[in-house]
Structure formats: C-alpha cells, structure tokens
Design a protein around this motif. Structure first.
Motif, mmCIF file in Angstrom:
data_model
loop_
_atom_site.group_PDB
_atom_site.id
_atom_site.type_symbol
_atom_site.label_atom_id
_atom_site.label_comp_id
_atom_site.label_asym_id
_atom_site.label_seq_id
_atom_site.Cartn_x
_atom_site.Cartn_y
_atom_site.Cartn_z
ATOM 1 N N PHE A 44 0.835 -1.211 0.000
ATOM 2 C CA PHE A 44 0.000 0.000 0.000
ATOM 3 C C PHE A 44 0.865 1.254 0.000
ATOM 4 O O PHE A 44 2.005 1.221 0.460
ATOM 5 N N ASN A 45 0.280 2.350 -0.489
ATOM 6 C CA ASN A 45 0.962 3.630 -0.354
ATOM 7 C C ASN A 45 0.799 4.128 1.072
ATOM 8 O O ASN A 45 -0.192 3.821 1.743
ATOM 9 N N THR A 46 1.747 4.930 1.510
ATOM 10 C CA THR A 46 1.643 5.556 2.832
ATOM 11 C C THR A 46 0.386 6.434 2.862
ATOM 12 O O THR A 46 0.137 7.184 1.902
ATOM 13 N N PRO A 47 -0.428 6.343 3.938
ATOM 14 C CA PRO A 47 -1.666 7.145 3.987
ATOM 15 C C PRO A 47 -1.409 8.651 3.809
ATOM 16 O O PRO A 47 -0.370 9.168 4.222
ATOM 17 N N GLU A 48 -2.417 9.306 3.186
ATOM 18 C CA GLU A 48 -2.287 10.717 2.795
ATOM 19 C C GLU A 48 -1.900 11.642 3.945
ATOM 20 O O GLU A 48 -1.036 12.496 3.794
ATOM 21 N N HIS A 49 -2.572 11.488 5.108
ATOM 22 C CA HIS A 49 -2.318 12.457 6.190
ATOM 23 C C HIS A 49 -0.867 12.357 6.688
ATOM 24 O O HIS A 49 -0.305 13.335 7.156
ATOM 25 N N ILE A 50 -0.270 11.190 6.522
ATOM 26 C CA ILE A 50 1.131 11.019 6.949
ATOM 27 C C ILE A 50 2.053 11.703 5.929
ATOM 28 O O ILE A 50 2.995 12.425 6.300
ATOM 29 N N LYS A 51 1.730 11.523 4.664
ATOM 30 C CA LYS A 51 2.545 12.170 3.619
ATOM 31 C C LYS A 51 2.468 13.697 3.758
ATOM 32 O O LYS A 51 3.475 14.397 3.619
ATOM 33 N N ARG A 52 1.266 14.179 4.063
ATOM 34 C CA ARG A 52 1.098 15.641 4.195
ATOM 35 C C ARG A 52 1.941 16.182 5.341
ATOM 36 O O ARG A 52 2.521 17.254 5.249
ATOM 37 N N ALA A 53 2.041 15.422 6.427
ATOM 38 C CA ALA A 53 2.849 15.874 7.569
ATOM 39 C C ALA A 53 4.315 15.997 7.160
ATOM 40 O O ALA A 53 5.034 16.900 7.612
ATOM 41 N N ALA A 54 4.766 15.117 6.284
ATOM 42 C CA ALA A 54 6.156 15.178 5.824
ATOM 43 C C ALA A 54 6.376 16.403 4.938
ATOM 44 O O ALA A 54 7.385 17.101 5.068
ATOM 45 N N VAL A 55 5.414 16.666 4.065
ATOM 46 C CA VAL A 55 5.527 17.846 3.193
ATOM 47 C C VAL A 55 5.584 19.107 4.057
ATOM 48 O O VAL A 55 6.408 20.000 3.845
ATOM 49 N N LYS A 56 4.721 19.142 5.065
ATOM 50 C CA LYS A 56 4.689 20.309 5.957
ATOM 51 C C LYS A 56 6.030 20.447 6.698
ATOM 52 O O LYS A 56 6.533 21.549 6.878
ATOM 53 N N ALA A 57 6.602 19.327 7.092
ATOM 54 C CA ALA A 57 7.888 19.376 7.807
ATOM 55 C C ALA A 57 8.970 19.987 6.919
ATOM 56 O O ALA A 57 9.798 20.774 7.381
ATOM 57 N N ILE A 58 8.930 19.666 5.653
ATOM 58 C CA ILE A 58 9.918 20.262 4.728
ATOM 59 C C ILE A 58 9.665 21.764 4.634
ATOM 60 O O ILE A 58 10.587 22.577 4.778
ATOM 61 N N GLU A 59 8.386 22.125 4.451
ATOM 62 C CA GLU A 59 8.062 23.548 4.318
ATOM 63 C C GLU A 59 8.381 24.323 5.595
ATOM 64 O O GLU A 59 8.772 25.482 5.544
ATOM 65 N N ASP A 60 8.230 23.661 6.730
ATOM 66 C CA ASP A 60 8.513 24.321 8.017
ATOM 67 C C ASP A 60 9.988 24.252 8.403
ATOM 68 O O ASP A 60 10.359 24.535 9.546
ATOM 69 N N ASN A 61 10.810 23.838 7.471
ATOM 70 C CA ASN A 61 12.273 23.817 7.675
ATOM 71 C C ASN A 61 12.748 22.864 8.765
ATOM 72 O O ASN A 61 13.670 23.189 9.519
ATOM 73 N N PHE A 62 12.156 21.710 8.813
ATOM 74 C CA PHE A 62 12.717 20.676 9.691
ATOM 75 C C PHE A 62 13.888 20.042 8.943
ATOM 76 O O PHE A 62 13.809 18.925 8.442
ATOM 77 N N SER A 63 14.963 20.811 8.876
ATOM 78 C CA SER A 63 16.071 20.404 8.014
ATOM 79 C C SER A 63 17.391 20.326 8.780
ATOM 80 O O SER A 63 18.441 20.125 8.186
ATOM 81 N N PHE A 64 17.311 20.475 10.095
ATOM 82 C CA PHE A 64 18.547 20.475 10.892
ATOM 83 C C PHE A 64 18.758 19.118 11.548
ATOM 84 O O PHE A 64 17.842 18.294 11.598
ATOM 85 N N TYR A 65 19.963 18.912 12.075
ATOM 86 C CA TYR A 65 20.227 17.682 12.824
ATOM 87 C C TYR A 65 19.126 17.498 13.869
ATOM 88 O O TYR A 65 18.675 18.466 14.485
#
Ligand code: PMP
Ligand code: GLU
Length: 399
Positions: A44-65
């Motif tokens: 199965f594909n990863t459920p939508e709400h989980i994928k959206r949380a990842a997209v939001k994390a990128i947009e919110d700059n969760f990019s540090f150690y």
C-alpha cells in the motif's frame, strides 16, 4: 593496497530476503514478469495524512540535525501509543528512535551483548537476528520449533535452553517468517520461566503487532508486571502504516539501556531523518483507521493464500495468525527432479520457482529452517492467484 574486508563482515551472511528481492528486480528489468513474493513489505501507499505531515515538515524547515534519540514530540507520541495500545509505561526518555526497527534492534543488541554472551533465538527466525548477534560477538543459540508445534517454543524448551551465559531472549510475535502469534496464555507460560532467570533480557520484536488475525487484542511482552524493567520492545511504522522506505523504528527500554543506545547512536548515525520523524509522529497521533483497513486487506489475502496453498498437493502449512507470510513445509518436493536437475534443498526449490515459475520466494534455510519456503502475500489478490497457479504448475512438473 590489499583488498581486504574485515573478518567481521566476511563472517556475515548477506540478507537473503533483500537478495531474493534484488534478483527478482533484475529479472524484471530484463522484461520477465516476475511475481515478487520474497521481500516482506506492505504494497500500500503511505496514507495521505502522513505524507502531508512530511511535506509540511519540509516547508517548516525541519532540516537540521535531530536529537540523537529522536524528537521529543515523536518520543512522546510513541510513549502515548505504548500506553494506549499496549497498556505499558515507557517515558519518552526510555524511547530511542532509529533507522527502522532493524536499526533499533541492532542498537539494542550492540548495547547489551558482550562477547560470548548467548542470545536465545527461537527458529524459524527472521534473517537478521543471528547475524546481528554475531556482529556483537555474541553467540546465537537457536531453539528449534516446527510446524507441528505451530512454530512456537514451549516453556520447557525455554528453560532447557537458558544457561548462566544467557544474556537475552529474542522473541518475535507475530512471527516473521511463520505468521505464528503467541496467545497471552502462551506468553505468560514463558514469563513464568523467565522469572526464575532475572538476568535474562527479553527483546520483544513487535513490528507486526497490528497485522493480527487472531481476533484477540495483541499482548506486548512488556505488559507482564513480572518482567518489569527487563523488556526491550522493538517496533516501528514500517508495517502498520506502510512506511518501509521512511525508515523509522524505535526501541523502548529500561532507562539505563536507553542511555546506552543513545550513546551508541550518537557515534554511529546521529538522530534519524527529520522529515521521516515528523511523518511517523503524524502516524501515531492521527487517525488509526488506515491501520485497520490494511489489516483487513491482509487478512483477506491470508484467507486466499491458505485456500490456494491447500489445493497444492504436498504443501503442508500452519495457518498464519499474523504478519503477511506463509511458510509451507516443502519437504515433499525435495529430492525430486526437473529434467537433469535435482531439487535437493529448499534453496534449490526457491531458485527453481524463480527460474521456472518466475515467482520469487525465500528459502527456509535463510530463517534457520531448511525444508520450508517463505512467501510474502503482501500483494494484490490477482497477483497471488497468478503466483499460486504458476507454483502449482512448476511443482507438478517435478518428478
Ligand atoms: N523485525 C522483523 C521481524 C521484520 O520482519 C522486519 C522487516 N524487515 C524488521 C524487524 C525491520 O523493520 P524496519 O527496519 O523496516 O522497521
Ligand atoms: N521484513 C522484510 C522481510 O523479512 C524486509 C526485508 C528485510 O529487511 O529483511 O522480508
């Protein structure tokens, strides 16, 4: 320069589950229609709400150690999950997030096993257990089970296997590769033995907890008060939320072991991917409906493969109660011939099925269980029907 490889790695067996999957991809890239029942991962594909949380994390700059043991918010979500679903108390400080349950397990073994320590492994067992123990210079001690005992160890076997050198018992329920699930009563009987050996750590691999067809709620080994302070729970999002590629798993441990694992991880890998952690947090805090939907699909497929396997003469099975593997005894076909070729072992049979039926499976030997093969049924009903039809034809051709 000498092309040397360390003794440690030289002594290591390659992962047969991943190797068979790789072989099947290679054949596919040559245009051959291989049905891959080797690697165990939800289709199965990863459920939508989980994928959206990842997209939001990128947009919110969760990019540090990230913190070495994982974001506190994720460890809180895991702690709450353990309380809500398993009725067990692990504070966020007792949880260390790793790169999949595989990494979490390897961390626990590395942090607890000294050279020469024995680790009890009921077999058939997942391919990586033995090798992880060997990497830690421990001694894997297998405890054999077969189809007639539904692949579950008995309290008497456990008692007999424990020695003064036993450091840990590594239990997996629902089991990869057999699909067996220990009932609460069966686990309690093992606990009653373990209370006599307070130095033995119980490492409980609970990665398939949600893929359970028993109709009875799952029992975590950590829920027995008798084992207070000596259970390491291994779990993660790969199987329950169809997130194998995100690589998030965790261990929940006595505090001193959580500190030890964190120290190890701080030197080996650091904290795991920020984006994947935010996705896993959404998995644990969001709606759990997707988990039940996928479980139902797996149960339907379980029923289908049990029916299809039942029609193939000579295959003996024990009906899986969890996970998504069928583990038939194939000894009926060993020693038979296909033209000039003799199918002497389960590995020969797995290779024969790949080459002649174009169905990828994994030989039981990879799980310390010669005479069996493992089929992952985490694929569509149509592909399963086609796979079993091909297997039936190929097996019928053996004389
Ligand atoms: N334990 C068992 C029994 C498994 O089958 C798997 C799947 N490979 C794992 C642990 C590891 O899962 P992951 O690393 O994807 O979380
Ligand atoms: N759990 C899966 C399997 O056993 C994934 C592959 C692996 O990591 O071994 O096929």
């Amino acid at each position: 320069m000498q092309q040397t490889v360390s003794k440690r790695v030289n002594a290591l067996a390659a992962s047969q589950t991943l190797a068979m999957s790789q072989k099947s991809s290679e054949l596919r890239s040559q245009g051959i229609d291989v049905i891959n029942l080797s690697v165990g991962e939800p289709d199965f594909n990863t459920p939508e709400h989980i994928k959206r949380a990842a997209v939001k994390a990128i947009e919110d700059n969760f990019s540090f150690y990230t913190p070495v043991p994982g974001y506190l918010s994720l460890r809180k979500a895991v702690s709450e999950k353990l309380r809500r679903e398993n009725g067990v108390d692990f504070a966020p400080e007792q949880i260390v997030v790793g790169c999949g349950a595989k990494h979490a397990l390897s961390n626990v073994i590395m942090a607890t096993v000294n050279p020469g320590d024995e680790v009890l492994i009921p077999v058939p067992a997942w391919v990586s257990y033995m090798e992880m123990v060997k990497l830690a210079e421990g001694v894997p001690v297998t405890v054999s089970t077969g189809l007639e005992q539904d692949f579950k160890i008995t309290p008497a076997q456990l008692r007999e296997a424990i020695t003064p050198r036993t450091r840990a018992l590594l239990l997996c329920s629902p089991s990869n590769p057999t699909g067996s699930v220990y009932s609460r009563e069966e686990l309690k009987a093992l606990v009653d033995v373990l209370v006599d050996f307070p130095d033995v750590l119980v490492i409980s691999d609970e990665i398939y907890e949600h893929i359970n067809y028993t109709g009875v709620p799952y029992t975590s080994m950590a829920s027995f008060p008798e084992l207070e302070g000596r259970v390491a729970v291994i779990n993660g999002v790969s199987k329950a939320y169809a997130m194998t590629g995100w690589r998030i798993g965790y261990c929940a441990l006595p505090l001193h072991l959580a500190k030890a694992v964190t120290k190890l991880q701080g030197q080996m890998t650091s904290g795991v991917s920020s984006i994947a952690q935010k996705a896993a947090e959404a998995a644990y805090t969001g709606s759990q409906e997707c988990v039940e939907e996928m479980r139902q699909a797996f149960e339907r497929r379980r029923n289908l493969v049990v029916e299809l396997a039942g029609k193939i003469p000579g295959l003996r099975i024990s009906e899986p109660q969890g996970a998504f593997y069928l583990f038939p005894d194939v000894t009926h076909y060993l020693g038979k011939r296909f033209g000039e070729k003799t199918i002497a072992t389960d590995s020969d049979l797995a290779l024969y099925l790949l080459e002649e039926a174009h169905v990828a499976t994994v030989a039981g030997s990879a799980f310390c269980a010669p005479g069996y093969i493992r089929l992952s049924y985490a694929t569509s009903d149509d592909r399963l029907r086609e796979a079993f039809a091909r297997i039936a034809t190929a097996l019928a051709a053996l004389k």
